[in-house]
Design a protein around this motif. Structure first.
Motif, PDB file in Angstrom:
ATOM      1  N   TYR A   3      24.378 155.194   3.721  1.00  0.00           N
ATOM      2  CA  TYR A   3      24.224 154.535   5.015  1.00  0.00           C
ATOM      3  C   TYR A   3      23.617 153.146   4.832  1.00  0.00           C
ATOM      4  N   LEU A   6      26.065 150.402   3.653  1.00  0.00           N
ATOM      5  CA  LEU A   6      27.194 150.030   4.502  1.00  0.00           C
ATOM      6  C   LEU A   6      26.818 148.874   5.425  1.00  0.00           C
ATOM      7  N   GLY A   9      29.829 148.682  11.059  1.00  0.00           N
ATOM      8  CA  GLY A   9      31.266 148.914  11.165  1.00  0.00           C
ATOM      9  C   GLY A   9      31.868 149.490   9.893  1.00  0.00           C
ATOM     10  N   GLY A  10      31.075 149.563   8.820  1.00  0.00           N
ATOM     11  CA  GLY A  10      31.563 150.133   7.563  1.00  0.00           C
ATOM     12  C   GLY A  10      31.783 151.633   7.696  1.00  0.00           C
ATOM     13  N   VAL A  11      32.736 152.154   6.926  1.00  0.00           N
ATOM     14  CA  VAL A  11      33.092 153.571   7.016  1.00  0.00           C
ATOM     15  C   VAL A  11      32.853 154.268   5.687  1.00  0.00           C
ATOM     16  N   PHE A  51      24.188 159.402  10.761  1.00  0.00           N
ATOM     17  CA  PHE A  51      25.060 158.403  11.389  1.00  0.00           C
ATOM     18  C   PHE A  51      25.107 158.482  12.918  1.00  0.00           C
ATOM     19  N   GLN A  55      29.581 158.783  15.791  1.00  0.00           N
ATOM     20  CA  GLN A  55      30.067 158.011  14.656  1.00  0.00           C
ATOM     21  C   GLN A  55      30.748 158.871  13.589  1.00  0.00           C
ATOM     22  N   PHE A  68      34.623 161.382   8.056  1.00  0.00           N
ATOM     23  CA  PHE A  68      34.497 159.930   8.186  1.00  0.00           C
ATOM     24  C   PHE A  68      33.262 159.634   9.016  1.00  0.00           C
ATOM     25  N   THR A  70      31.024 156.247  10.480  1.00  0.00           N
ATOM     26  CA  THR A  70      31.009 154.795  10.672  1.00  0.00           C
ATOM     27  C   THR A  70      29.601 154.346  11.019  1.00  0.00           C
ATOM     28  N   LYS A  71      29.156 153.282  10.363  1.00  0.00           N
ATOM     29  CA  LYS A  71      27.834 152.741  10.666  1.00  0.00           C
ATOM     30  C   LYS A  71      27.927 151.886  11.920  1.00  0.00           C
ATOM     31  N   GLY A  72      27.223 152.309  12.950  1.00  0.00           N
ATOM     32  CA  GLY A  72      27.242 151.598  14.218  1.00  0.00           C
ATOM     33  C   GLY A  72      26.157 150.533  14.283  1.00  0.00           C
TER      34      GLY A  72
END
Length: 74
Positions: A3, A6, A9-11, A51, A55, A68, A70-72
């Motif tokens: 985490y 990232l 928005g990175g996945v 996450f 996410q 999956f 995603t970093k918000g």
């Protein structure tokens, strides 16, 4: 750790091999590895904890289960 590495928005894609799905860990002494034999659903709460629920998704692609995350926005 993933985490923190990232960007927003990175996945992160986590490929899951469930093994026997028994939940009983097996050890391969020769290869110095272990298999937790957990179901994909057992890992999802841990990923959501890091996450956030909105996410995280789980998909089945080409015979492989993948989580999956995603970093918000922080």
């Amino acid at each position: 750790d993933a985490y923190d590495h990232l960007r927003i928005g990175g996945v992160l894609a986590i490929k899951i091999y469930e093994g026997s799905r028994s939940g009983v860990m097996t050890v391969n002494e020769k290869r110095r590895t272990c298999q937790l034999n957990k179901k994909t659903s057992d890992y999802i709460p841990e990923v959501i904890h890091v996450f956030g629920e909105r996410q995280v998704t789980c998909e089945y692609l080409y015979g492989v289960k993948i989580i999956f995350a995603t970093k918000g926005d922080e």
